[in-house]
Design a protein around this motif. Sequence first.
Motif, PDB file in Angstrom:
ATOM      1  N   GLN A  39       0.837  -1.219   0.000  1.00  0.00           N
ATOM      2  CA  GLN A  39       0.000   0.000   0.000  1.00  0.00           C
ATOM      3  C   GLN A  39       0.860   1.253   0.000  1.00  0.00           C
ATOM      4  OE1 GLN A  39      -2.513  -0.776   3.422  1.00  0.00           O
ATOM      5  NE2 GLN A  39      -4.225  -1.419   2.116  1.00  0.00           N
ATOM      6  N   LYS A  42       1.887   2.316  -3.168  1.00  0.00           N
ATOM      7  CA  LYS A  42       0.733   2.777  -3.950  1.00  0.00           C
ATOM      8  C   LYS A  42       0.229   1.715  -4.932  1.00  0.00           C
ATOM      9  CE  LYS A  42       1.324   7.706  -3.332  1.00  0.00           C
ATOM     10  NZ  LYS A  42       2.037   7.451  -2.089  1.00  0.00           N
ATOM     11  N   GLN A  43       0.379   0.450  -4.538  1.00  0.00           N
ATOM     12  CA  GLN A  43      -0.187  -0.624  -5.347  1.00  0.00           C
ATOM     13  C   GLN A  43      -1.619  -0.865  -4.883  1.00  0.00           C
ATOM     14  OE1 GLN A  43       2.748  -3.622  -4.514  1.00  0.00           O
ATOM     15  NE2 GLN A  43       4.029  -2.994  -6.243  1.00  0.00           N
ATOM     16  N   ASN A  44      -2.476  -1.236  -5.831  1.00  0.00           N
ATOM     17  CA  ASN A  44      -3.870  -1.509  -5.485  1.00  0.00           C
ATOM     18  C   ASN A  44      -3.954  -2.857  -4.757  1.00  0.00           C
ATOM     19  OD1 ASN A  44      -6.601  -1.951  -5.344  1.00  0.00           O
ATOM     20  ND2 ASN A  44      -7.012  -1.105  -7.377  1.00  0.00           N
ATOM     21  N   VAL A  45      -4.330  -2.817  -3.486  1.00  0.00           N
ATOM     22  CA  VAL A  45      -4.347  -4.010  -2.639  1.00  0.00           C
ATOM     23  C   VAL A  45      -5.785  -4.376  -2.273  1.00  0.00           C
ATOM     24  CG1 VAL A  45      -3.640  -4.942  -0.389  1.00  0.00           C
ATOM     25  CG2 VAL A  45      -2.071  -3.467  -1.671  1.00  0.00           C
ATOM     26  N   LYS A  46      -6.151  -5.643  -2.465  1.00  0.00           N
ATOM     27  CA  LYS A  46      -7.460  -6.142  -2.015  1.00  0.00           C
ATOM     28  C   LYS A  46      -7.217  -7.258  -1.012  1.00  0.00           C
ATOM     29  CE  LYS A  46     -10.738  -3.845  -4.101  1.00  0.00           C
ATOM     30  NZ  LYS A  46     -10.960  -3.923  -5.551  1.00  0.00           N
ATOM     31  N   SER A  84     -11.364  -8.857  -7.418  1.00  0.00           N
ATOM     32  CA  SER A  84      -9.937  -8.495  -7.498  1.00  0.00           C
ATOM     33  C   SER A  84      -9.526  -7.944  -8.850  1.00  0.00           C
ATOM     34  CB  SER A  84      -9.060  -9.722  -7.212  1.00  0.00           C
ATOM     35  OG  SER A  84      -9.373 -10.288  -6.000  1.00  0.00           O
ATOM     36  N   ASP A  86      -9.273  -5.142 -10.413  1.00  0.00           N
ATOM     37  CA  ASP A  86      -8.348  -4.015 -10.558  1.00  0.00           C
ATOM     38  C   ASP A  86      -7.188  -4.077  -9.560  1.00  0.00           C
ATOM     39  OD1 ASP A  86     -10.034  -3.720  -8.443  1.00  0.00           O
ATOM     40  OD2 ASP A  86     -10.378  -1.566  -8.705  1.00  0.00           O
ATOM     41  N   ALA A  87      -7.055  -5.203  -8.836  1.00  0.00           N
ATOM     42  CA  ALA A  87      -6.006  -5.287  -7.811  1.00  0.00           C
ATOM     43  C   ALA A  87      -4.678  -5.738  -8.404  1.00  0.00           C
ATOM     44  CB  ALA A  87      -6.429  -6.247  -6.715  1.00  0.00           C
ATOM     45  N   LYS A  88      -3.595  -5.217  -7.842  1.00  0.00           N
ATOM     46  CA  LYS A  88      -2.251  -5.658  -8.221  1.00  0.00           C
ATOM     47  C   LYS A  88      -1.764  -6.692  -7.194  1.00  0.00           C
ATOM     48  CE  LYS A  88       1.645  -5.632 -10.370  1.00  0.00           C
ATOM     49  NZ  LYS A  88       1.622  -6.602 -11.470  1.00  0.00           N
ATOM     50  N   LYS A 114      -1.057 -10.978 -10.915  1.00  0.00           N
ATOM     51  CA  LYS A 114      -1.181 -10.418  -9.562  1.00  0.00           C
ATOM     52  C   LYS A 114      -0.228 -11.102  -8.582  1.00  0.00           C
ATOM     53  CE  LYS A 114      -6.136  -9.792 -10.455  1.00  0.00           C
ATOM     54  NZ  LYS A 114      -6.050  -8.479 -11.101  1.00  0.00           N
TER      55      LYS A 114
END
Length: 192
Positions: A39, A42-46, A84, A86-88, A114
């Motif tokens: 996070q 700035k990675q998209n985390v789910k 998920s 859009d999650a990286k 991912k």
Amino acid sequence: MIEFTPHSMPKETGWIEVIAGCMFSGKTEELIRRLRRAQIAKQNVKIFKPKIDLRFSHTSIVSHSEQSLPSLLVTDAKEILSLSNDAKVVGIDEAQFFSQELVSICNQLANDGKRVIVAGLDQDYQGIPFEPMPQLLAIAEYITKTLAICVACGNPADKTQRKTTSAERVVVGAADIYEARCRKCHYIPKEN
Ligand code: ZN
């Protein structure tokens, strides 16, 4: 402990990390630490956990040391795929409470590019491998086994001692009914 730096991360591909161990070994704490760092980058985390685990909070993953991160509750591992998109980075806690299907879901997420980080109990209270953790350990690129401290003798501990005589495989609880034990001190409680 794996230290992923910007230079050591695999490039242009996804992968699977598994954090496995007994209760009180710091699995969720380690999961939270890795997700926090993603996070910060700035990675998209789910983050997901199964609906069965309602300890402490309904909407966060929480370690025994009371660190927490907001998470989504899912009943079915399939839901993780659609949530998920859009999650990286995808974090999954309490993996042992998901069905075997979690194995192919994790593969699909990683194949999709991912980073998948899964934490879970690798053995049940009898010391028997807890599905789907054995299969997840087999398909993961990176494995961390977290050890606790045996409360009886102080050895490194990788077994979860149940302090009640229930023979159910899943009995949700924390320090009230479980403690960490080493191989020498762990025993299977007999029903009276
Ligand atoms: Zn011991």
